[in-house]
Design an enzyme around this catalytic site. Structure first.
Site, PDB file in Angstrom:
ATOM      1  N   SER A 295       0.805  -1.207   0.185  1.00  0.00           N
ATOM      2  CA  SER A 295       0.049  -0.045  -0.030  1.00  0.00           C
ATOM      3  C   SER A 295       0.988   1.254   0.033  1.00  0.00           C
ATOM      4  O   SER A 295       2.009   1.175   0.245  1.00  0.00           O
ATOM      5  CB  SER A 295      -0.944   0.153   1.149  1.00  0.00           C
ATOM      6  OG  SER A 295      -0.081   0.412   2.418  1.00  0.00           O
ATOM      7  N   ASP A 296       0.167   2.448  -0.360  1.00  0.00           N
ATOM      8  CA  ASP A 296       1.049   3.569   0.043  1.00  0.00           C
ATOM      9  C   ASP A 296       0.548   3.919   1.323  1.00  0.00           C
ATOM     10  O   ASP A 296      -0.083   3.124   2.163  1.00  0.00           O
ATOM     11  CB  ASP A 296       0.329   4.600  -0.994  1.00  0.00           C
ATOM     12  CG  ASP A 296       1.511   5.648  -1.254  1.00  0.00           C
ATOM     13  OD1 ASP A 296       2.480   6.012  -0.349  1.00  0.00           O
ATOM     14  OD2 ASP A 296       1.485   6.612  -2.150  1.00  0.00           O
ATOM     15  N   TRP A 297       1.400   4.846   1.858  1.00  0.00           N
ATOM     16  CA  TRP A 297       1.277   5.117   3.332  1.00  0.00           C
ATOM     17  C   TRP A 297      -0.104   5.198   3.936  1.00  0.00           C
ATOM     18  O   TRP A 297      -1.170   6.129   3.639  1.00  0.00           O
ATOM     19  CB  TRP A 297       1.870   6.407   3.846  1.00  0.00           C
ATOM     20  CG  TRP A 297       2.025   6.788   5.252  1.00  0.00           C
ATOM     21  CD1 TRP A 297       1.055   7.147   6.096  1.00  0.00           C
ATOM     22  CD2 TRP A 297       3.229   6.723   5.882  1.00  0.00           C
ATOM     23  NE1 TRP A 297       1.701   7.228   7.231  1.00  0.00           N
ATOM     24  CE2 TRP A 297       3.015   6.841   7.203  1.00  0.00           C
ATOM     25  CE3 TRP A 297       4.605   6.048   5.777  1.00  0.00           C
ATOM     26  CZ2 TRP A 297       4.080   6.769   8.319  1.00  0.00           C
ATOM     27  CZ3 TRP A 297       5.495   5.974   6.773  1.00  0.00           C
ATOM     28  CH2 TRP A 297       5.393   6.481   7.856  1.00  0.00           C
TER      29      TRP A 297
END
Length: 752
Positions: A295-297
């Site tokens: 995932s992104d952050w």
């Protein structure tokens, strides 16, 4: 009491003996046998793991310092306990061979199964030696050097204990308001695919200790965020998805990228982390991607905020069901996967597939056999910021510079006795040279424009005046100082634009223009009658219409990294001849944004004579950009002639050869980027007015001509339908050749 103490000691001894026995037993486990195939080792390890340990492999935490006094921090101690418990699979932002070895030792020696961690870090355009931002680097149109540049970044990062970088960014960007256009390769999907593939190859190499895992981001279509605003909504059709946005990701995946990152955005009303269509149908099934996703952050958790997931457990379930895997800092996987498995909301197969892919990457990196192979302090010292690395960065920076204007050949400044007035706060500011993504680059090591110019012309011939402040404001006193400085000089170099601090994530701008105070300064300098050369620094194209009227020459200097000043001085003095070509169109005005060359014709296209009513245009400004895609001047000149096709009528399955003659009509050697475009006039899905499909960078001596050839085959003439299938239809096409997307020769082609 004595009996109780004896019992406790005996119990502790038995437990210690049991643990030692387990470790000995594990030593002969198949997953620890380097002679066995990776697939066999992964399957064996999965059988030995608890559900909690599997969930741990999907949990990525941000790090920090884990040696010395930092170990006394309660938060860091808690993270280390999670590592011991097998509840962490990866960490990001742990820097250096010493730090990574310290935490890897805990994972290997203190956890039950000794599964190594992956250490990730944002190495966007260099680790210690900083290269031009990727957008600028793409302006070089030099794929071989782009791969080399990325290879340098990989070697430096790998020597510092890093296994994995969150790059390349493959988002096609049309909107210069979006700060993250700096990370991509511009507005053309075909060219961005070539650049993305080159960067993957540079990062990964053969996955030895000199290279790192690449991560394709932000999957998918994050570059289409509405209004150019970070983290915003996206809404694109499947036709646009396949033809415009997906090609760079696909090229990077086909180049062997080990991992892919979910974007922050949505597709068809679903956050992309939960999009089964994108993650499973497209990425895994259509493209055959066998790596892992991250995932992104905290983007898994943000599915709740979007209104797609009810709570953290629902978010974890929907991410895994879609085919997404590692959870960067949302911690929904580690918290809820065991219960979701018991409830039947996720399956063992879904969990094992996700975990197995992450384990496979660790095996392929050799971390199970030598977990400390990236943790060599001596290699780190010998690798970082070397003279060879800086030389490569200098070459990259020179190739990234784009010459946009050069009236009366005011450039290059070949007179080494010339008195140079350097004006502009940025010209003497190391801090403003760098952007948000500088990894471990240091301001003090960067070369400013002022330093570079003084190195070439000598300090006694170069004067300096700030002209404006760090916040891009000015006053009468600062302008008066600049005018006085100019009056004593033969030529004025004025460094304008935006600080590097205004480029990157969360740096969206509603008005990506040259600040008014700088325009005011330019007007004052223009009034002196001295030649004015504007050197523009920025992490994106800016609206330069006002600058165009006030400067005799415009050099677009982007954010060029460590060797910025040396590269610019070499260009300005003529030591290097500019070869850069734009990969994003430069708007005439903010109201045009987004503006891009590969637009559609509309039902009422622009009238060639500009007269009449009822057609697609603006009433107050031109429709076309100030500088088009593929544009860039040289200190010599090039002429195109004699565009021919080997056949004007062809059949599907056959190849037509296009040729064009390119001549150097100037007085010095130079390199030209010869660009090939096509247009499909009638198709089941409307096609752009031009599409880049080929290019070649050629070097020509004064007076020299070369015939450049290009193969037009079925793939060149095809497009994607809404299901992602390549389609080639019969009909009429135009083939274009030229030095940019606007100024081209054309020839007609018909396919039966």
């Amino acid at each position: 009491m004595l009996l109780r103490k004896f019992y406790l000691l005996l119990t502790a001894g038995l437990l210690t003996g049991f643990a030692y026995s387990q470790k000995k037993q594990d030593g002969s486990a198949m997953y620890k046998n380097a002679a066995l195939p990776v697939e066999t080792r992964v399957k064996d390890l999965l059988k030995r793991m608890t559900v909690e340990e599997k969930a741990g492999q999907l949990n990525q935490l941000t790090g920090g310092a884990f040696t010395g006094p930092a170990l006394n921090d309660a938060g860091q101690q808690a993270k280390m306990q999670m590592v011991r418990d097998g509840k962490v699979g990866s960490m990001l932002n742990v820097i250096g061979a010493t730090e990574t070895k310290a935490i890897q030792t805990i994972a290997i020696e203190d956890s039950r199964l000794g599964i190594p961690l992956l250490f990730g870090y944002d190495v966007i355009h260099g680790y210690k030696t900083i290269f031009p931002i990727p957008l600028a680097e793409a302006c070089s149109w030099n794929l071989n050097n782009i791969e080399k540049n990325t290879g340098v970044a990989a070697r430096e990062a790998a020597s510092a204990g890093i296994h994995w970088t969150f790059a390349p960014m493959c988002d096609v960007g049309n909107d210069i308001r979006w700060g993250r256009v700096m990370e991509g390769a511009g507005e053309d999907p075909w060219y961005a695919g070539l650049v993305s593939a080159a960067r993957v190859k540079g990062f990964q190499g053969n996955l030895d200790e000199q290279h790192v895992l690449a991560c394709v981001k932000h999957f998918a279509a994050y570059g289409a965020v509405e209004a150019g605003r970070e983290y915003n909504y996206t809404d694109v059709s499947r036709v646009a998805l396949w033809n415009k946005y997906l090609p760079p990701y696909e090229a990077a995946v086909k180049a062997g990228a080990a991992s892919v990152m979910n974007g922050f955005n949505t597709f068809e009303g679903v956050p992309v982390s939960g999009s089964h269509y994108l993650v499973t149908d497209v990425l895994k099934k259509k493209w055959g991607f066998t790596g892992f996703l991250v995932s992104d952050w905290a983007s898994f958790g943000e599915m709740i905020t979007w209104g797609y997931a009810a709570d953290a457990a629902d978010a974890a379930a929907k991410a895994l069901q879609a085919g997404s895997m590692m959870d960067m800092e949302a911690r929904v996987m580690i918290a809820h996967l065991p219960e979701l498995l018991k409830q039947g909301k996720v399956t063992v197969h879904q969990l094992d597939e996700a975990v197995g892919r992450i384990l496979e990457a660790k095996f392929k990196l050799g971390l199970f056999d030598n977990p400390y192979k990236y943790c060599d302090v001596n290699r780190e010292k010998a690798t970082l910021f070397t003279a060879a690395n800086r030389q490569q960065a200098l070459q990259a920076a020179q190739e990234a510079v784009v010459l946009l204007k050069n009236n009366n050949k005011v450039l290059p400044i070949s007179n080494k006795s010339a008195r140079i007035a350097v004006v502009g706060h940025y010209a003497d500011s190391k801090e403003d040279l760098f952007d948000f993504w500088i990894a471990q680059g240091e301001f003090k090591s960067a070369v400013t424009l002022l330093e570079g110019v003084r190195k070439v012309w000598g300090a006694e011939q170069v004067s300096f005046a700030a002209g404006y402040r760090a916040d891009a404001t000015t006053d009468d006193k600062l302008i008066a100082e600049a005018i006085a400085n100019a009056a004593k000089s033969d030529v004025v170099l004025v460094n304008i634009g935006l600080s590097g601090k205004m480029a990157g994530e969360d740096r969206s701008l509603a008005n990506p223009v040259v600040p008014e105070a700088q325009v005011q300064l330019l007007k004052a300098l223009k009034a002196t009658g001295k030649p004015v050369i504007a050197v523009v620094s920025a992490g994106r194209p800016l609206v330069l219409t006002a600058v165009e009227e006030l400067a005799d020459a415009i050099v677009y200097g982007w954010i060029l990294g460590t060797e910025s000043g040396n590269a610019l001085a070499n260009i300005l003095s003529g030591v290097a001849n500019p070869t850069g070509k734009t990969v994003m169109s430069f708007p005439y005005a903010v109201g045009q944004i987004p503006v891009y060359y590969n637009h559609f014709n509309t039902g009422r296209p622009v009238q060639t004579d500009g007269q009449g009513n009822w057609y697609s245009r603006y009433r107050d400004i031109p429709r076309e950009p100030l500088y088009p895609f593929g544009f860039g001047l040289s200190y010599t000149s090039f002429q195109y002639s004699n565009l021919q096709l080997s056949s004007a009528l062809t059949d599907k399955g056959k190849v037509v050869t296009a040729t064009v003659t390119v001549s150097n009509t100037g007085d010095r050697e130079g390199e030209e980027v010869v660009q090939w475009y096509i247009r499909d006039y009638a198709a089941a899905v409307i096609r752009p007015v031009k599409e880049l499909k080929g290019f070649e960078k050629v070097s020509l001596k004064p007076g020299e001509s070369k015939q450049i050839s290009w193969k037009v085959d079925d793939k060149v003439l095809s497009f994607y339908d809404a299901s992602g299938n390549l389609v080639l239809e019969s009909g009429k096409f135009t083939v274009y050749a030229g030095g940019n997307s606007r100024d081209v020769l054309e020839a007609s082609l018909e396919v039966r």
